[in-house]
Design an enzyme around this catalytic site. Sequence first.
Site, PDB file in Angstrom:
ATOM      1  N   GLU A   5       3.561   5.181  -3.278  1.00 15.37           N
ATOM      2  CA  GLU A   5       3.384   6.408  -4.126  1.00 15.37           C
ATOM      3  C   GLU A   5       5.094   6.666  -3.924  1.00 15.37           C
ATOM      4  O   GLU A   5       6.031   6.713  -4.929  1.00 15.37           O
ATOM      5  CB  GLU A   5       3.105   7.442  -4.269  1.00 15.37           C
ATOM      6  CG  GLU A   5       1.399   7.269  -4.934  1.00 15.37           C
ATOM      7  CD  GLU A   5       0.355   5.920  -4.177  1.00 15.37           C
ATOM      8  OE1 GLU A   5      -0.482   4.853  -4.128  1.00 15.37           O
ATOM      9  OE2 GLU A   5       0.564   5.814  -2.405  1.00 15.37           O
ATOM     10  N   ASP A  30       1.023  -1.678  -0.440  1.00 17.97           N
ATOM     11  CA  ASP A  30      -0.125   0.285   0.123  1.00 17.97           C
ATOM     12  C   ASP A  30       0.639   1.244  -0.086  1.00 17.97           C
ATOM     13  O   ASP A  30       2.607   1.539   0.160  1.00 17.97           O
ATOM     14  CB  ASP A  30      -0.446   0.094   1.026  1.00 17.97           C
ATOM     15  CG  ASP A  30      -2.338   0.427   1.050  1.00 17.97           C
ATOM     16  OD1 ASP A  30      -2.230   1.486  -0.086  1.00 17.97           O
ATOM     17  OD2 ASP A  30      -3.172   0.431   1.499  1.00 17.97           O
ATOM     18  N   ASP A  50      -8.058   4.098  -3.614  1.00 15.93           N
ATOM     19  CA  ASP A  50      -8.690   4.453  -2.935  1.00 15.93           C
ATOM     20  C   ASP A  50     -10.113   4.905  -3.847  1.00 15.93           C
ATOM     21  O   ASP A  50      -9.897   6.507  -3.402  1.00 15.93           O
ATOM     22  CB  ASP A  50      -8.297   5.212  -1.242  1.00 15.93           C
ATOM     23  CG  ASP A  50      -7.266   4.879  -0.462  1.00 15.93           C
ATOM     24  OD1 ASP A  50      -7.642   2.616  -1.120  1.00 15.93           O
ATOM     25  OD2 ASP A  50      -7.021   5.237   0.042  1.00 15.93           O
TER      26      ASP A  50
END
Length: 948
Positions: A560, A557, A633
């Site tokens: 980035e 998760d 998300d």
Amino acid sequence: MTKRFTSLAILLLVSLSFAVAQTARYQVTKTGVDIDFDDTFQTAIEQKISLTPISEQIIHVRVTQGPRVERNEDFITVDTLRKKAVEWTTEEEADTLKIKTRYLNANVCLTTGVIVFKDQFGKELVTERKRSSHSFIANSYQGDAFYKITQGFEIDENEGLYGLGQHQSGVMNYRGRQVTLLQYNTEVAVPFLTSNQNYGILWNNYSITKAGDVRPLEPLSSLKLTSADGQEGWLTANYFHKDSLDKVVLSRPESQINYLYLSDQHKFPKEINLQDAFVRYEGSIESPYEGLHRLHFNYAGYLKVWINGELVEDRWRASWNAGSFEIDIDMTSGEKYPIRMEWTPAGGESYLGLKIQKPIPASLKNTFSFRSEAGDAIDYYVISGDNMDDVISGYRSLTGRAPIMPKWSFGFWQSRERYKTQKELLDAAAEFRKREIPIDNMVQDWSYWKEHDWGSHDFDEERFPDPKGMIEKLHQDHFRLMISVWPKINEESSVYPYFRDKGWLYSRNIADARKDWIGKGYTSTFYDPFNPEARKGFWDLMNEKLYSIGVDAWWMDASEPDMHSNINMEARKAVMQPAIGSSVRYYNAFPLLNAKGIYEGQRAVDPNNRVFILTRSSFAGQQRYASATWSGDIASRWHDMRDQISAGINFSMSGVPYWTMDAGGFLVEDRYYEPARADLEEWREMNTRWYQYGAFLPMFRAHGQFPYREPFNIAPKGHAAYESIVYYIKLRYRFLPYNYSIAAATYYDNYSMIRGLAMDYGDDEKTLNIDDQYMFGPSLLVNPVTEKGKVSRSVYLPHGSWYNFYDGSYFEGGKDVEADAPYERIPLFVRGGSIIPLGPELQYTGEKPASEIDLYVYAGADANFVLYEDDGLTYDYEKGESIQISLDYNDAAKTLTIGQKKGSFKGMLKGRTFNIIYVSPQTASGYDDEKKINQKVRYRGKEIVVDL
């Protein structure tokens, strides 16, 4: 006068002769051609061009200005191709140098430096725009010197352009668009462009990049604005209390709407509490330009937009994760266009931005450009092919094959944000088995650790008293477990001092004392995957705490990396400082290096157990690290579901084959927490449609915030939602032989499972812009339903013949049809000239082998399908341990040939039964009908020809 004129004429002729004669010097080397332009007459800039044929279909171009700079790292490509000899030739003709391989030619103008790429038949594929002083702009960041890089390409006026990663604009064809290649929650940067003209461009750059129409977006004030009461120069912004919309609390003129980050919050009126606000913007917009304008919105909260009195967008997004969309307006110069925006901010901090993309000038209409923040060179690869599959195959030959994912990953995945205790997770798993709903994979989301101990990978023993025992129980009940692992470490975590002292962490976020959103808030940072020692250290921690106790798969998760969703880009760049150089230069490559460490770490520890990584961000080449990507998300809203279709197709057409999303959406509106009856039924309908869509993706996974996403928590047994969701989960398992075979083709043939219609029907201009349909594998046309209450939808059937999957009814292609879409079913069509193997009903993928297969054969064209099997778990397939059975249908002869089995592996079936179901216009037979078996064939590995 005559003598003077003669002198001037001679001087002019000499000058012209010198200019014509002034061509670049070049040198042919063992690997390619180096061309040197030292301020030659028509180039305008000094430049050195290197062209290197990598294969018969790939040429690498690298253009530098000034002294040649050699890069020390190449994260994107693999070196397997560079070790192979490739035949190429050069030929000089007039002022053009031609570099030729068997399939691709690069013609370089020796006076301008412009390169024209052509296929082996001389057809022009793509041409560079001439470079200028704007192509290289010297810049630096934290002592790292580089150029801002720009390169344009001339494209065909009817060209379709795809790929570039995953973006949430609902756009399929990027022609004329601006795309930002930036790793951000829900946005994924993959700098690979594919064209329906059968070429691709891999832009070899790791920095944040604009692609397409790279002109800077302009503020709202670039248009002529008129307020609600006719005053020129602004729109009227009326602020209300959201519970009292008949009374304006504050009214003010606004000519820019630019509240994009936390640092912009001070721009809102001090008198307004955004927690309770409602804002209405009214007036009109007017442009001095004629043509297509685009309004680029960033938003959080509820936002409705009306243009000319028509509601054109109705959106919602949570405050911590702003979304984006675009609105197209074809404007007439000097004409006023009434605009109204109604915005309900999402909490005490909220975000709204509006930028303008003006019409593309004629000189740039057929241009596609890349503009990167940092680079030493204009660096790209052109890849040609006979079709788009061939181009993507070239991309993967350059950047790495996608391994075959473990067979269990093609089953159903159940996730929740989040299982808070060991008991919750085991109870949910047990309920699936009790209800006999097929499933293979349970997912443990974040915060299984103690609140302060983010990054330790230690379970909180109060909530998870026996994690090893929990995983053993799951394994006994035929589940796999994927677990959330963040590249983030809190300052109060038990492992923080060790990583800090080793120099493996980005220190700026700690120095800035920026806190996260957990509990009291903790200062935290991310490890540096660009440091090989840090990569190994991070994997060693995962191995010690998680892999050693049986965790099967990795959910990476925030890769980035996402420090905080709403800090501005300058702050993000300041936080991320890789060991090898500046964040500006390497910003987009973080997820690639993160995945590399986990893949290589697991294969080093346990070489023959297949790796599975699910990551929120991806980059070029990441497919070689067994990496699947999900779309982040997204919101639980119909518009977000629709946007996923083009997002997933373009991601696949970026050459990275494994993609999925949160079926049901992640972020949830307040109205669904304690829903009224109507809201509850909408929730059920939306989840049903999302599951129907999700069943036809490489990975089928449900996830999201409360309400819980297990089928039995969405609706009770007997409800249409429950019955449909379970139907599609069961259907997913019947499709396992089909899905696993096309997954194998992604490895052996560099195939793409998710396929934009332009891939298979690129000669049909209508398919170039279809953004809500796609092919799944060679046979299935998938058409998600993304509107509330719809029981039919328009479907375009490309040329050829088509069959309704459920009832076998026949359709001629080349036209739109209004397809039935009852609540319980998604419109699903099968291409004529298809072979689809369906396996037995299963409760989990390894329950039993496919000893009996229903083989649906669809008439209308010749067909081939290669049925593939291996052990599903190990990397023995890399050593050739697998079987392939070629299935060939001859439409003219009406025969099916089941080919001789090729290969072998431990545990393979010695024989099987094929139940052949022949579907033609005269013999309709659908999946929902009682099975109409034409022939039952016992197969033992020898070729069989079956008359149909």
